[in-house]
Design an enzyme around this catalytic site. Sequence first.
Site, mmCIF file in Angstrom:
data_model
loop_
_atom_site.group_PDB
_atom_site.id
_atom_site.type_symbol
_atom_site.label_atom_id
_atom_site.label_comp_id
_atom_site.label_asym_id
_atom_site.label_seq_id
_atom_site.Cartn_x
_atom_site.Cartn_y
_atom_site.Cartn_z
ATOM 1 N N SER A 97 0.628 -10.022 -0.623
ATOM 2 C CA SER A 97 0.443 -8.566 -0.615
ATOM 3 C C SER A 97 0.702 -7.878 0.712
ATOM 4 O O SER A 97 0.921 -6.665 0.742
ATOM 5 C CB SER A 97 -0.975 -8.225 -1.083
ATOM 6 O OG SER A 97 -1.941 -8.800 -0.217
ATOM 7 N N LYS A 112 0.799 -1.232 0.000
ATOM 8 C CA LYS A 112 0.000 0.000 0.000
ATOM 9 C C LYS A 112 0.830 1.280 0.000
ATOM 10 O O LYS A 112 0.347 2.333 -0.434
ATOM 11 C CB LYS A 112 -0.953 -0.007 1.197
ATOM 12 C CG LYS A 112 -2.113 -0.988 1.079
ATOM 13 C CD LYS A 112 -3.119 -0.524 0.062
ATOM 14 C CE LYS A 112 -4.412 -1.338 0.143
ATOM 15 N NZ LYS A 112 -5.449 -0.820 -0.762
#
Length: 404
Positions: free
Chosen positions: A305, A55
């Site tokens: 992720s 992110k």
Amino acid sequence: MAVPQVTYDDVVAARELLKGVAVQTPVLHSRVLSEAVGGPVHLKCENIQRAGSFKIRGAYVRIARLSDDERARGVVAASAGNHAQGVALGSTLLGAKSTVYMPEGAPLPKVEATRAYGADVVFAGHTVDLALQAAQEHADRTGAVFIHPFDHSDVVAGQGTIGLEVLEQLPEAATIVLPIGGGGLAAGVALAVKSLRPGIRVIGVQAERAAAYPESLAAGHPVMVEPASTMADGIAVGRPGALPFELIHYLVDRVVTVSEESLSRALLLCLERSKLLVEPAGVAGVAALLDQPHAFDPPVVAVVSGGNIDPLLLARVLRHGLAAAGRYLAFRIRLTDRPGALAALLHRLAELGVNVLDVVHERVGSRLHLDEVEVLLQLETRGPRHCDEVLAALRRDGHKLLFS
């Protein structure tokens, strides 16, 4: 359907902005997954990225492209945790004040990390979508710039830099499999890799308890669903972003869903076999490979992720994963009510190589004869084959086993 307003050149420009900020994370070979798939499988380890997930890429690019006046007004975001940390860190690096709205019940380590990176944390609602609404209201009220977690061209371009890295690190990759929440990661990666290699396949994975994309893709536009409780809080988004949806509609080959059991098995596998600490949302791609290993053309790259997981959740997920992997065994067994019967059974279990986790000894029940007791056992085994061996041995000993 309108052509999305983000291009390959935007992804390349985002990579320049991220030099010295985002780490080029490694691509690690997984022998166990390669054996299952029948060809090479690699893990793109964004769980060891700065702030613990991919992110930071999109958040930093978005904030870096604000004007001085916009940054002076501060930024506001909403997130279950990973985007929160990316915005907090990105804002601090760029000298902007940040406020982050998080759902009530967000994992405590993600909350504390967000604060440690410099953001003010406010709780709002029980879902990411309600937190998003509150953050947008804050922006309207104060003039702060809203940093959307996935529905902005700069964010999509930033996440797409992962795709550029994958093709440099593994040029022969045939399939990329990755988690989908709102869609920024999948949209950016698909845009980047298909601009260079149109034939490469990109497969998105959602938690089946929070899967808005299958319905949305079937309808041809973003559809709101009510996410159920899922351990994969990082991808529990009720409505796809408009911009990511357009790109995913055009460029992502397929979206599949995985169960909670599959997520927990995948997390356990990453921890045991790859020595990677990963959060449940981060292993969605690995879970899909475990579910349907022959549905993905190798060489495969699974994007891992994020690695921001609450230790308490980790303990629960590991127990869940052990059970899903056949490492726990629970059953009832009836014994003659005489001194030494339970001790003899426990001795036999020790001979069979199992670890007894719990024993409940019931002497009274309508199903029991006067000379019987029933014992509820929870055992830890070495796996499904060992479970079968233990059960077969007990039956050969003459025991009646009950499962409930």
